[in-house]
Motif scaffolding. Sequence first.
Motif, PDB file in Angstrom:
ATOM      1  N   LEU A 185       8.606 -42.160  39.653  1.00  0.00           N
ATOM      2  CA  LEU A 185       8.295 -40.787  40.057  1.00  0.00           C
ATOM      3  C   LEU A 185       8.012 -40.726  41.557  1.00  0.00           C
ATOM      4  N   GLN A 186       7.370 -41.774  42.077  1.00  0.00           N
ATOM      5  CA  GLN A 186       7.113 -41.818  43.515  1.00  0.00           C
ATOM      6  C   GLN A 186       8.427 -41.893  44.290  1.00  0.00           C
ATOM      7  N   ALA A 187       9.402 -42.618  43.763  1.00  0.00           N
ATOM      8  CA  ALA A 187      10.711 -42.705  44.422  1.00  0.00           C
ATOM      9  C   ALA A 187      11.356 -41.320  44.509  1.00  0.00           C
ATOM     10  N   LEU A 188      11.170 -40.497  43.488  1.00  0.00           N
ATOM     11  CA  LEU A 188      11.704 -39.136  43.516  1.00  0.00           C
ATOM     12  C   LEU A 188      11.056 -38.324  44.628  1.00  0.00           C
ATOM     13  N   MET A 189       9.734 -38.467  44.752  1.00  0.00           N
ATOM     14  CA  MET A 189       9.012 -37.759  45.814  1.00  0.00           C
ATOM     15  C   MET A 189       9.475 -38.254  47.197  1.00  0.00           C
ATOM     16  N   GLU A 190       9.681 -39.551  47.290  1.00  0.00           N
ATOM     17  CA  GLU A 190      10.118 -40.139  48.564  1.00  0.00           C
ATOM     18  C   GLU A 190      11.483 -39.589  48.970  1.00  0.00           C
ATOM     19  N   ALA A 191      12.363 -39.431  48.000  1.00  0.00           N
ATOM     20  CA  ALA A 191      13.686 -38.866  48.301  1.00  0.00           C
ATOM     21  C   ALA A 191      13.549 -37.442  48.822  1.00  0.00           C
ATOM     22  N   ALA A 192      12.679 -36.663  48.192  1.00  0.00           N
ATOM     23  CA  ALA A 192      12.473 -35.283  48.638  1.00  0.00           C
ATOM     24  C   ALA A 192      11.860 -35.241  50.041  1.00  0.00           C
ATOM     25  N   ARG A 193      11.005 -36.193  50.335  1.00  0.00           N
ATOM     26  CA  ARG A 193      10.315 -36.232  51.634  1.00  0.00           C
ATOM     27  C   ARG A 193      11.277 -36.331  52.802  1.00  0.00           C
ATOM     28  N   TRP A 194      12.450 -36.926  52.585  1.00  0.00           N
ATOM     29  CA  TRP A 194      13.396 -37.152  53.669  1.00  0.00           C
ATOM     30  C   TRP A 194      14.477 -36.085  53.768  1.00  0.00           C
ATOM     31  N   ALA A 195      14.256 -34.955  53.123  1.00  0.00           N
ATOM     32  CA  ALA A 195      15.191 -33.837  53.251  1.00  0.00           C
ATOM     33  C   ALA A 195      15.101 -33.228  54.649  1.00  0.00           C
ATOM     34  N   PRO A 196      16.173 -32.604  55.129  1.00  0.00           N
ATOM     35  CA  PRO A 196      16.119 -31.923  56.426  1.00  0.00           C
ATOM     36  C   PRO A 196      15.329 -30.624  56.321  1.00  0.00           C
ATOM     37  N   SER A 197      14.745 -30.198  57.455  1.00  0.00           N
ATOM     38  CA  SER A 197      14.040 -28.920  57.463  1.00  0.00           C
ATOM     39  C   SER A 197      14.000 -28.356  58.879  1.00  0.00           C
ATOM     40  N   CYS A 198      13.932 -27.046  58.966  1.00  0.00           N
ATOM     41  CA  CYS A 198      13.882 -26.353  60.261  1.00  0.00           C
ATOM     42  C   CYS A 198      12.664 -26.792  61.065  1.00  0.00           C
ATOM     43  N   PHE A 199      12.865 -27.199  62.308  1.00  0.00           N
ATOM     44  CA  PHE A 199      11.801 -27.710  63.177  1.00  0.00           C
ATOM     45  C   PHE A 199      11.089 -28.931  62.586  1.00  0.00           C
ATOM     46  N   GLY A 200      11.672 -29.554  61.569  1.00  0.00           N
ATOM     47  CA  GLY A 200      10.996 -30.672  60.910  1.00  0.00           C
ATOM     48  C   GLY A 200       9.698 -30.243  60.261  1.00  0.00           C
ATOM     49  N   ALA A 201       9.628 -28.996  59.805  1.00  0.00           N
ATOM     50  CA  ALA A 201       8.372 -28.436  59.297  1.00  0.00           C
ATOM     51  C   ALA A 201       7.991 -28.956  57.914  1.00  0.00           C
ATOM     52  N   GLU A 202       8.974 -29.450  57.168  1.00  0.00           N
ATOM     53  CA  GLU A 202       8.717 -29.944  55.811  1.00  0.00           C
ATOM     54  C   GLU A 202       7.869 -28.954  55.012  1.00  0.00           C
ATOM     55  N   PRO A 203       8.382 -27.750  54.737  1.00  0.00           N
ATOM     56  CA  PRO A 203       7.571 -26.722  54.074  1.00  0.00           C
ATOM     57  C   PRO A 203       7.314 -26.986  52.595  1.00  0.00           C
ATOM     58  N   TRP A 204       8.033 -27.935  52.007  1.00  0.00           N
ATOM     59  CA  TRP A 204       7.915 -28.173  50.574  1.00  0.00           C
ATOM     60  C   TRP A 204       6.546 -28.717  50.177  1.00  0.00           C
ATOM     61  N   ARG A 205       6.111 -28.287  49.014  1.00  0.00           N
ATOM     62  CA  ARG A 205       4.891 -28.791  48.385  1.00  0.00           C
ATOM     63  C   ARG A 205       5.222 -29.001  46.909  1.00  0.00           C
ATOM     64  N   PHE A 206       5.064 -30.214  46.423  1.00  0.00           N
ATOM     65  CA  PHE A 206       5.382 -30.535  45.034  1.00  0.00           C
ATOM     66  C   PHE A 206       4.100 -30.916  44.288  1.00  0.00           C
ATOM     67  N   VAL A 207       3.868 -30.287  43.143  1.00  0.00           N
ATOM     68  CA  VAL A 207       2.723 -30.634  42.302  1.00  0.00           C
ATOM     69  C   VAL A 207       3.255 -31.412  41.102  1.00  0.00           C
ATOM     70  N   LEU A 208       3.033 -32.722  41.105  1.00  0.00           N
ATOM     71  CA  LEU A 208       3.534 -33.602  40.052  1.00  0.00           C
ATOM     72  C   LEU A 208       2.566 -33.605  38.871  1.00  0.00           C
ATOM     73  N   CYS A 209       3.082 -33.311  37.698  1.00  0.00           N
ATOM     74  CA  CYS A 209       2.287 -33.340  36.471  1.00  0.00           C
ATOM     75  C   CYS A 209       2.913 -34.347  35.516  1.00  0.00           C
ATOM     76  N   ASP A 210       2.340 -35.532  35.478  1.00  0.00           N
ATOM     77  CA  ASP A 210       2.848 -36.651  34.695  1.00  0.00           C
ATOM     78  C   ASP A 210       2.164 -36.623  33.321  1.00  0.00           C
ATOM     79  N   LYS A 211       2.947 -36.473  32.280  1.00  0.00           N
ATOM     80  CA  LYS A 211       2.397 -36.308  30.928  1.00  0.00           C
ATOM     81  C   LYS A 211       1.527 -37.487  30.512  1.00  0.00           C
ATOM     82  N   GLU A 212       1.924 -38.699  30.870  1.00  0.00           N
ATOM     83  CA  GLU A 212       1.159 -39.881  30.460  1.00  0.00           C
ATOM     84  C   GLU A 212      -0.097 -40.073  31.298  1.00  0.00           C
ATOM     85  N   ARG A 213       0.020 -39.873  32.604  1.00  0.00           N
ATOM     86  CA  ARG A 213      -1.102 -40.144  33.502  1.00  0.00           C
ATOM     87  C   ARG A 213      -2.090 -38.990  33.593  1.00  0.00           C
ATOM     88  N   ASN A 214      -1.590 -37.751  33.472  1.00  0.00           N
ATOM     89  CA  ASN A 214      -2.456 -36.583  33.613  1.00  0.00           C
ATOM     90  C   ASN A 214      -2.019 -35.497  32.617  1.00  0.00           C
TER      91      ASN A 214
END
Length: 201
Positions: A34-63
């Motif tokens: 799951l962390q690898a998925l977040m890492e992939a999203a982290r390296w997406a392009p964005s205007c001014f490098g602002a990285e506006p995305w916010r992801f709330v991960l809800c893992d059924k087993e852990r939380n």
Amino acid sequence: MHKPAQTSEPIHPLLASRWSPRAFSSSPVASETLQALMEAARWAPSCFGAEPWRFVLCDKERNPAAWQKALDCLVPDNQTWAQQAAALILVCADTAFAHNGKSNTFHAYDTGAAAMCLVLEAENQGLRAHQMGGFDAEAARAAFAVPQNCACLSFIAVGKQAEAATLKDDDMRAREETPRQRQALVDNFFDGAWSVPVKVM
């Protein structure tokens, strides 16, 4: 089940094999994956490098409590199948630039790019991901204390794929087994001017 895209020209297998099933296995997904998925999203392009995305991960087993809150935000039709997914991810976007406080009109565009990076990495990891617009945005905002400057855009179900036969709804099962289709290139892709179809070889 695999439903590879029927493309007019060869494309990368990761893109051709990606699709959005509803039949998910209840098997958990490792935290590192799951962390690898977040890492992939982290390296997406964005205007001014602002990285506006916010992801709330809800893992059924852990939380499981957070996962249940996420499930409760979905419309009933999505709940029927997403209840098997190992993780539910709320996708949000900051609507303002951090460096000057001005409105970021590209917040949804950039966050969509990040979400697609996440989805493709899920495919790369042997998982499936299904993006959903069918959810209550205000319920999600309240459940996860999303600040007002952030827009709640979608949820993504992530997990291991199950057989279509595991879906209890007949219509949903039929859709799962139906071959994927897209409009022709000439319908939506133009050559130099609006409504001038691209030339397809």
